[in-house]
Structure formats: structure tokens, C-alpha cells
Design an enzyme around this catalytic site. Structure first.
Site, PDB file in Angstrom:
ATOM      1  N   GLY A  32     -56.288   8.273  60.666  1.00  0.00           N
ATOM      2  CA  GLY A  32     -56.796   9.422  59.914  1.00  0.00           C
ATOM      3  C   GLY A  32     -56.111   9.582  58.564  1.00  0.00           C
ATOM      4  O   GLY A  32     -55.510   8.632  58.059  1.00  0.00           O
ATOM      5  N   LEU A  34     -57.716   9.882  55.849  1.00  0.00           N
ATOM      6  CA  LEU A  34     -58.450   8.743  55.286  1.00  0.00           C
ATOM      7  C   LEU A  34     -58.471   8.756  53.760  1.00  0.00           C
ATOM      8  O   LEU A  34     -58.575   9.805  53.132  1.00  0.00           O
ATOM      9  CB  LEU A  34     -59.887   8.744  55.823  1.00  0.00           C
ATOM     10  N   GLU A  36     -59.484   5.815  50.232  1.00  0.00           N
ATOM     11  CA  GLU A  36     -60.381   4.743  49.816  1.00  0.00           C
ATOM     12  C   GLU A  36     -60.074   3.411  50.525  1.00  0.00           C
ATOM     13  O   GLU A  36     -60.986   2.614  50.746  1.00  0.00           O
ATOM     14  CB  GLU A  36     -60.264   4.604  48.289  1.00  0.00           C
ATOM     15  N   HIS A  38     -59.086   2.995  53.727  1.00  0.00           N
ATOM     16  CA  HIS A  38     -59.776   3.058  55.025  1.00  0.00           C
ATOM     17  C   HIS A  38     -61.289   2.936  54.839  1.00  0.00           C
ATOM     18  O   HIS A  38     -61.974   2.257  55.598  1.00  0.00           O
ATOM     19  CB  HIS A  38     -59.509   4.402  55.709  1.00  0.00           C
ATOM     20  N   GLY A 148     -56.470  -3.790  57.139  1.00  0.00           N
ATOM     21  CA  GLY A 148     -56.145  -3.975  55.736  1.00  0.00           C
ATOM     22  C   GLY A 148     -54.964  -4.904  55.515  1.00  0.00           C
ATOM     23  O   GLY A 148     -53.991  -4.880  56.275  1.00  0.00           O
ATOM     24  N   GLN A 154     -48.981  -6.434  60.274  1.00  0.00           N
ATOM     25  CA  GLN A 154     -49.803  -5.910  61.368  1.00  0.00           C
ATOM     26  C   GLN A 154     -50.982  -6.857  61.636  1.00  0.00           C
ATOM     27  O   GLN A 154     -51.306  -7.152  62.796  1.00  0.00           O
ATOM     28  CB  GLN A 154     -50.302  -4.521  60.995  1.00  0.00           C
ATOM     29  N   VAL A 177     -56.488  -1.948  48.699  1.00  0.00           N
ATOM     30  CA  VAL A 177     -57.134  -1.061  47.731  1.00  0.00           C
ATOM     31  C   VAL A 177     -56.034  -0.243  47.048  1.00  0.00           C
ATOM     32  O   VAL A 177     -55.137   0.290  47.711  1.00  0.00           O
ATOM     33  CB  VAL A 177     -58.149  -0.127  48.436  1.00  0.00           C
TER      34      VAL A 177
HETATM   35  P1  PAJ Z   1     -53.542   3.448  59.271  1.00  0.00           P
HETATM   36  O1  PAJ Z   1     -52.227   3.446  58.576  1.00  0.00           O
HETATM   37  O2  PAJ Z   1     -54.336   4.715  59.312  1.00  0.00           O
HETATM   38  O3  PAJ Z   1     -54.416   2.322  58.636  1.00  0.00           O
HETATM   39  C1  PAJ Z   1     -55.682   2.004  59.160  1.00  0.00           C
HETATM   40  C2  PAJ Z   1     -56.157   0.729  58.504  1.00  0.00           C
HETATM   41  O4  PAJ Z   1     -56.345   0.957  57.100  1.00  0.00           O
HETATM   42  C3  PAJ Z   1     -55.131  -0.420  58.631  1.00  0.00           C
HETATM   43  O5  PAJ Z   1     -55.799  -1.622  58.956  1.00  0.00           O
HETATM   44  C4  PAJ Z   1     -54.516  -0.465  57.251  1.00  0.00           C
HETATM   45  O6  PAJ Z   1     -54.004  -1.741  56.899  1.00  0.00           O
HETATM   46  C5  PAJ Z   1     -55.710  -0.084  56.389  1.00  0.00           C
HETATM   47  N1  PAJ Z   1     -55.265   0.365  55.066  1.00  0.00           N
HETATM   48  C6  PAJ Z   1     -54.384   1.350  54.782  1.00  0.00           C
HETATM   49  N2  PAJ Z   1     -54.182   1.442  53.444  1.00  0.00           N
HETATM   50  C7  PAJ Z   1     -54.940   0.476  52.877  1.00  0.00           C
HETATM   51  C8  PAJ Z   1     -55.162   0.049  51.531  1.00  0.00           C
HETATM   52  N3  PAJ Z   1     -54.556   0.627  50.503  1.00  0.00           N
HETATM   53  N4  PAJ Z   1     -56.012  -0.977  51.324  1.00  0.00           N
HETATM   54  C9  PAJ Z   1     -56.634  -1.599  52.373  1.00  0.00           C
HETATM   55  N5  PAJ Z   1     -56.474  -1.231  53.660  1.00  0.00           N
HETATM   56  C10 PAJ Z   1     -55.638  -0.213  53.912  1.00  0.00           C
HETATM   57  O7  PAJ Z   1     -52.603   0.874  60.482  1.00  0.00           O
HETATM   58  C11 PAJ Z   1     -52.757   1.835  61.222  1.00  0.00           C
HETATM   59  O8  PAJ Z   1     -53.338   3.016  60.812  1.00  0.00           O
HETATM   60  C12 PAJ Z   1     -52.357   1.831  62.689  1.00  0.00           C
HETATM   61  O9  PAJ Z   1     -51.242   0.982  62.849  1.00  0.00           O
HETATM   62  C13 PAJ Z   1     -53.488   1.401  63.644  1.00  0.00           C
HETATM   63  C14 PAJ Z   1     -53.954  -0.025  63.370  1.00  0.00           C
HETATM   64  C15 PAJ Z   1     -54.675   2.374  63.542  1.00  0.00           C
HETATM   65  C16 PAJ Z   1     -52.967   1.457  65.106  1.00  0.00           C
HETATM   66  O10 PAJ Z   1     -52.532   2.735  65.434  1.00  0.00           O
END
Ligand code: PAJ
Length: 284
Positions: A32, A34, A36, A38, A148, A154, A177
């Protein structure tokens, strides 16, 4: 209209119907708050899937005892609107007591690639991630799951887990992003003061500088790492946790840049820990 599902059994029932219709399920797990980054994953999922499921679950098992689980931003109303705009069909929002009921006690522990980088300062973090992602995969049964590059380690951990455990899902990695000035988007950027946010630009600047070095023919990993460490270290508000270079996606130690290597950094600005990375590729 996006559908919100909170119960695990309802989610299973929905997926059962979708599978009966031979539809391809794309899955975007998130915690969550969220942004750009995500939403880009969700749009990517939307472009190659018949049904897109996004999960919003702040997963307690991946936070250390002194980390920000309680303070982690929760912006449910905005998130639901954003999911709708990004073309998500179902938002899965399980409750902590349903994911981790009384008596729960089974972990997924991925070895080797979890010991370095963020694994050093966040013991148990990747065990929590691998465990919750396995649980979510078992419930949602996606054909493809989108993650991402922002969290490159990860992605490496989850690709290894899927391979090692013969999971029937394809992991898709989506590029980082960034804000217009280069700062990688992160739910944790909201913790930064204005001064810290300006200082944090040193991360993307030094990664771009490293890329320039490689383009100019520099191949020496120690040299590149020292340059990046020096640049970030010169920023008074930055506290470097690590600047590391490993082969990608194996995360093996390397002395020279050949093929793809991951340059990854973790740096604290006050209490806020930011990560960023770039994949460098030597084109002979
Ligand atoms: P969260 O930090 O919410 O990120 C969800 C997804 O969005 C991840 O795959 C993360 O790499 C991607 N993401 C975050 N910021 C980004 C950006 N600037 N550019 C591209 N992608 C981006 O990662 C997690 O949650 C958790 O560890 C989860 C996988 C949900 C397990 O709980």
C-alpha cells in the site's frame, strides 16, 4: 469498478472461477501507500493479463523489531482509487489475523542470496518476504507476478525461490520509477524532511555517474565502488550503510564489470533508510 476482497476463501473462490474461464492472472503484491512505481507494475500487469489482482498487506513478518511496521504509511482510500485508475480488477486486502492465525509457524527461507546487501542489516527480512509472497501465490495462483527493480535483491530472492521450489509462476521485473529529479519513488520518501530529500538526490546522481564511468570503459569494480562511496559520503546528511557491486542476478562477488552487474546502495538520511540501484552492463 474495482472489487475489494478481504477473506482468503473468497479470494480463492474468485480465482477458481477465473481459472475455469482460462483467464491469465497477473498479480502485483504491495504494502500500500501506493505511488507511481506501484501503479507502473499494475499497468504492466494489465497489459499482459486478463485479470489483475493487486494485494495490499503491510506484512508484519518482514519488519525487524526496531523497524517502522507501526509507522508504515497506510492510505487505504487513495490506494483504492489509484488501483481502479491503473486497471486493477481485484484488490486483495487480507487481515493480519487471517494470514498469521494463532499457532501459525511455517517459514520459507531462501539461502545464499539473502545474506548480503539488505540481508546484513535486516536479518529475517527476506524470510518474511519469501513467506508472505509464497502464501499470496498459493491464494492468488497467478500466471505472472510483477515486482520492481527498486528492490532488486527481493526480485533475485523471489526468482530463486520460484525456481528452487518449482512454483508455477513467472516473476517479471519492472524498471525503477523515479521522480523528475531522479529520486527513486518510495513509500518511505514521505518520512524525509525537505533538506533530506534534496540530499537524497546524491543517490541517483552517483548511480548515474557510475554508469557514465562504465560507458567510458571503466571496468574495475573497486574503483567504481570507491567513487560512488566517496560521492555519497561527501553529502553531510547521508549515512552510508552499503555500496556494493555483485553479478546480476546471481549476486556473486565480481572484480570487473562484465555482463550485467548490480550496483546497489542503502543510505540513511536521519532515521529514514533509502535504497537505490542500477544494473550496469559492459558492452564490449
Ligand atoms: P512495497 O514496498 O509496497 O512494493 C511493492 C512493489 O512495488 C515491489 O515489487 C517494489 O519493488 C515495487 N516498487 C516500489 N517502488 C518502486 C519504484 N520506484 N519503481 C518500481 N517499482 C517499485 O516490496 C514490497 O512492498 C513487499 O516486500 C512485498 C513484495 C509486497 C511483500 O510484502
Amino acid at each position: 469498478m474495482v472489487t475489494v476482497i478481504e477473506s482468503i476463501s473468497e479470494m480463492r473462490e474468485f480465482i477458481k472461477q477465473v481459472k475455469l474461464q482460462n483467464k491469465r492472472v497477473g498479480f502485483v503484491p504491495t504494502m500500500g501507500a501506493l505511488h507511481e512505481g506501484h501503479l507502473t507494475l499494475m499497468r504492466e500487469a494489465q497489459s499482459v493479463s486478463d485479470i489483475v489482482v493487486a494485494s495490499i498487506f503491510v506484512n508484519p513478518t518482514q519488519f525487524g523489531p526496531n523497524e517502522d511496521y507501526d509507522a508504515y504509511p497506510r492510505t487505504w482510500q487513495e490506494d483504492i482509487t489509484a488501483c481502479q485508475r491503473a486497471g486493477v480488477d481485484v484488490v486483495f486486502r487480507p487481515r493480519v489475523v487471517d494470514m498469521y492465525p494463532e499457532g501459525w509457524g511455517t517459514w520459507i527461507s531462501v539461502e545464499q542470496v539473502t545474506e548480503k546487501l539488505c540481508g546484513q542489516t535486516r536479518p529475517g527480512h527476506f524470510r518474511g518476504v519469501a513467506t508472505v509472497v509464497t502464501k499470496l501465490f498459493n491464494i492468488v495462483q497467478p500466471d505472472k507476478a510483477f515486482f520492481g527493480q527498486k528492490d532488486a535483491q527481493q526480485v533475485v530472492v523471489l526468482m530463486k525461490m520460484v525456481r528452487d521450489l518449482n512454483m508455477n509462476v513467472e516473476i517479471v521485473m519492472v524498471p525503477i520509477v523515479r521522480d523528475e529529479d531522479g529520486l527513486a519513488k518510495s513509500s518511505r520518501n514521505t518520512y524525509l524532511t525537505a533538506d533530506q530529500r534534496t540530499a537524497a538526490l546524491v543517490l541517483s546522481c552517483s548511480l548515474a555517474f557510475a554508469q557514465q564511468l562504465v560507458r567510458q570503459g571503466q571496468r574495475d569494480v573497486d574503483f567504481i565502488r570507491n567513487e560512488v562511496q566517496g560521492k555519497i559520503g561527501a553529502e553531510p546528511l547521508a549515512n552510508v550503510e552499503y555500496v556494493e557491486i555483485y553479478s546480476f542476478p546471481e549476486l556473486q562477488e565480481v572484480r570487473t564489470v562484465s555482463g550485467k552487474v548490480l550496483l546497489a546502495v542503502a543510505v540513511k538520511f536521519g532515521a529514514t533508510r533509502l535504497i537505490d540501484n542500477i544494473i550496469l552492463e559492459a558492452k564490449e
